[in-house]
Design an enzyme around this catalytic site. Structure first.
Site, PDB file in Angstrom:
ATOM      1  N   TYR A 154       0.821  -1.213   0.000  1.00  0.00           N
ATOM      2  CA  TYR A 154       0.000   0.000   0.000  1.00  0.00           C
ATOM      3  C   TYR A 154       0.856   1.266   0.000  1.00  0.00           C
ATOM      4  O   TYR A 154       0.365   2.353  -0.264  1.00  0.00           O
ATOM      5  CB  TYR A 154      -0.958   0.029   1.212  1.00  0.00           C
ATOM      6  CG  TYR A 154      -2.030  -1.037   1.192  1.00  0.00           C
ATOM      7  CD1 TYR A 154      -2.229  -1.852   0.078  1.00  0.00           C
ATOM      8  CD2 TYR A 154      -2.858  -1.237   2.284  1.00  0.00           C
ATOM      9  CE1 TYR A 154      -3.205  -2.837   0.061  1.00  0.00           C
ATOM     10  CE2 TYR A 154      -3.849  -2.215   2.278  1.00  0.00           C
ATOM     11  CZ  TYR A 154      -4.004  -3.018   1.161  1.00  0.00           C
ATOM     12  OH  TYR A 154      -4.973  -3.984   1.153  1.00  0.00           O
ATOM     13  N   LYS A 199       3.349 -15.363   2.290  1.00  0.00           N
ATOM     14  CA  LYS A 199       3.235 -16.125   1.035  1.00  0.00           C
ATOM     15  C   LYS A 199       4.663 -16.472   0.614  1.00  0.00           C
ATOM     16  O   LYS A 199       5.124 -16.119  -0.485  1.00  0.00           O
ATOM     17  CB  LYS A 199       2.495 -15.253  -0.001  1.00  0.00           C
ATOM     18  CG  LYS A 199       2.084 -15.970  -1.260  1.00  0.00           C
ATOM     19  CD  LYS A 199       0.959 -16.961  -1.052  1.00  0.00           C
ATOM     20  CE  LYS A 199       0.654 -17.708  -2.346  1.00  0.00           C
ATOM     21  NZ  LYS A 199      -0.149 -18.916  -2.137  1.00  0.00           N
ATOM     22  N   ASP A 231      -3.177 -18.079   1.886  1.00  0.00           N
ATOM     23  CA  ASP A 231      -4.364 -18.746   1.324  1.00  0.00           C
ATOM     24  C   ASP A 231      -4.885 -19.795   2.308  1.00  0.00           C
ATOM     25  O   ASP A 231      -6.092 -19.936   2.522  1.00  0.00           O
ATOM     26  CB  ASP A 231      -4.073 -19.358  -0.059  1.00  0.00           C
ATOM     27  CG  ASP A 231      -2.683 -19.960  -0.180  1.00  0.00           C
ATOM     28  OD1 ASP A 231      -1.877 -19.811   0.763  1.00  0.00           O
ATOM     29  OD2 ASP A 231      -2.388 -20.600  -1.203  1.00  0.00           O
ATOM     30  N   ASP A 255      -5.153  -6.630   6.069  1.00  0.00           N
ATOM     31  CA  ASP A 255      -6.366  -5.903   5.695  1.00  0.00           C
ATOM     32  C   ASP A 255      -7.481  -6.908   5.410  1.00  0.00           C
ATOM     33  O   ASP A 255      -8.609  -6.796   5.909  1.00  0.00           O
ATOM     34  CB  ASP A 255      -6.043  -5.081   4.434  1.00  0.00           C
ATOM     35  CG  ASP A 255      -7.125  -4.073   4.108  1.00  0.00           C
ATOM     36  OD1 ASP A 255      -8.071  -3.959   4.898  1.00  0.00           O
ATOM     37  OD2 ASP A 255      -7.020  -3.410   3.057  1.00  0.00           O
ATOM     38  N   ASP A 259     -10.652  -8.432   8.242  1.00  0.00           N
ATOM     39  CA  ASP A 259     -12.081  -8.298   7.900  1.00  0.00           C
ATOM     40  C   ASP A 259     -12.773  -9.650   7.928  1.00  0.00           C
ATOM     41  O   ASP A 259     -13.908  -9.767   8.392  1.00  0.00           O
ATOM     42  CB  ASP A 259     -12.247  -7.675   6.507  1.00  0.00           C
ATOM     43  CG  ASP A 259     -12.458  -6.176   6.601  1.00  0.00           C
ATOM     44  OD1 ASP A 259     -12.009  -5.590   7.597  1.00  0.00           O
ATOM     45  OD2 ASP A 259     -13.073  -5.603   5.682  1.00  0.00           O
TER      46      ASP A 259
END
Ligand code: NAD
Length: 366
Positions: A154, A199, A231, A255, A259
């Site tokens: 980001y 990852k 994942d 992020d 959620d």
């Protein structure tokens, strides 16, 4: 006289910057402050507030979403309590003039690199959880997501060139080290388990992340830790969420996963958050937005904001007992069957924002 002097010396005074913001922000902040006042009365602390502008309220009053005075006052406080910012009134504004820019400005201005988002499912609200009963069991859920907040993709170099666009993902050892330390410190106050999510089968930044996490872990021999691919983590959160205690991860993965974790707890109106840095000032806020659709109607759920004050007491002021008192008060009000509109079920009593605040205040005790 002597007694009075001694008493005033042991009484602690905390300076809190309060940013109600927009929409339901003022409604829920009011209740959170009442809870803090009651904590002060019961435990002998004083809280001194400076009310500040940010977001749409600041745009209306001063033409910018984050006035310098707000940043300066926050830096001079012991902690920041924020409601929420934004709303349709300011949706036509673009880029740097949007109310949400205030959040980014506060995070970078205060150097807040760690975002803590607990996903707690109170047993009383089990019905609001979309997962099956056998996955949840009888003792609710309690996961803490620790997300890196000021680095990663980001904040990397990005651009668009005709029909192509790119974003860059970068992490330095130092950035990983400081967030990993936060996660292990928090795990020490909880069930002493860290799951670091990355990852590493694909990304170089993830391989660096793993190496640094392993180094940091050596300083916390009591904490068990594991690595998990993102994942798999997304899948495990709905398959068997009870395996998690602290989830440590980077900005983008955090992020998304935070959620997902919050959704399994059923209601957005219940979840607090903390943003911490190396400086003394932390920022505490509910995870939801300004809910303009229900602003000023005495129906917003104030619990996320009230639980944010509990996080403030625990993480910024090390007031564990006082934080527990707030969390226990929330639990007992829920156990008695009181609910705001967003979490009410059949046979439960629906109460407004103010009434929920009253009920929680009444339950606070030593
Ligand atoms: P939202 O979280 O404000 O609302 C989503 C839904 O949840 C709405 O139906 C709302 O009524 C409900 N809701 C939210 N909080 C609630 C509470 N405490 N009690 C009961 N119901 C609640 O998200 P949105 O609608 O996408 O965004 C509204 C505005 O908030 C936008 O301007 C957005 O940019 C802003 N926003 C701000 C923050 C922040 O300040 N941290 C975060 C997210 C969104």
């Amino acid at each position: 006289m002597v007694v009075k002097k001694i008493r005033s010396r042991i009484q602690m005074n905390y300076k809190i910057a309060v940013i109600p913001g927009d929409g339901i922000g003022p409604d829920i902040i009011k209740e959170a402050q009442r809870v803090l006042e009651k904590i002060g009365e019961v435990y002998g602390h004083t809280f001194e507030y400076s009310e500040l502008l940010a977001g749409g309220a600041a745009l209306d009053a001063e033409g910018i979403p984050l006035p310098q005075k707000t940043i300066d006052e926050c830096k001079n406080s012991d902690s920041v309590l924020l409601g929420a910012v934004g709303g349709p009134k300011w949706d036509h504004l673009d880029g740097k003039m949007r109310p949400e820019q205030a959040l980014l400005g506060l995070r970078s201005g205060l150097g807040l690199f760690a975002n803590l988002r607990p996903a707690v499912l109170f047993n009383e609200l089990k019905a609001a959880c979309p997962l099956k009963d056998e996955i949840i069991g009888d003792d609710g859920l309690d996961i803490m997501c620790v997300r890196e907040l000021t680095g990663g993709i980001y904040f990397g170099k990005r651009g668009t060139d005709g029909s192509k666009a790119f974003d860059t993902l970068e992490y330095s050892e130092e950035e990983v080290k400081r967030i990993a330390k936060q996660a292990f410190e928090i795990a020490m106050k909880r069930d002493k388990k860290v799951t670091s999510v990355d990852k590493a089968n694909i990304l170089d930044t993830s391989r660096l992340w793993r190496k640094v996490v392993e180094e940091v872990a050596k300083d916390y021999p009591e904490v068990t830790y594991e690595h998990m691919y993102v994942d798999n983590a997304a899948m495990q959160l709905v398959r068997y969420p009870k395996q998690f205690d602290v989830i440590l991860t980077g900005n983008m993965f955090g992020d998304i996963l935070s959620d997902e974790a919050s959704m399994i707890t059923g209601s957005i109106g219940m979840l607090p958050s903390a943003s911490l840095g190396e400086g003394k000032v932390g920022m505490y806020e509910p995870i939801h937005g300004s809910a303009p659709d229900i602003a000023g109607q005495n129906i917003a759920n104030p619990i996320a904001t009230i639980l944010s004050t509990a996080m403030m007491l625990r993480y910024s002021f090390s007031l564990e007992k006082e934080a527990d008192a707030i969390e226990n008060a929330v639990k007992s009000v829920l156990a008695k069957g009181y609910r705001t509109k967003d979490i009410v079920g059949t046979g439960e009593q629906s109460v407004g924002t103010n009434e929920m605040g009253d009920l929680i205040v009444q339950e606070i005790q030593k």
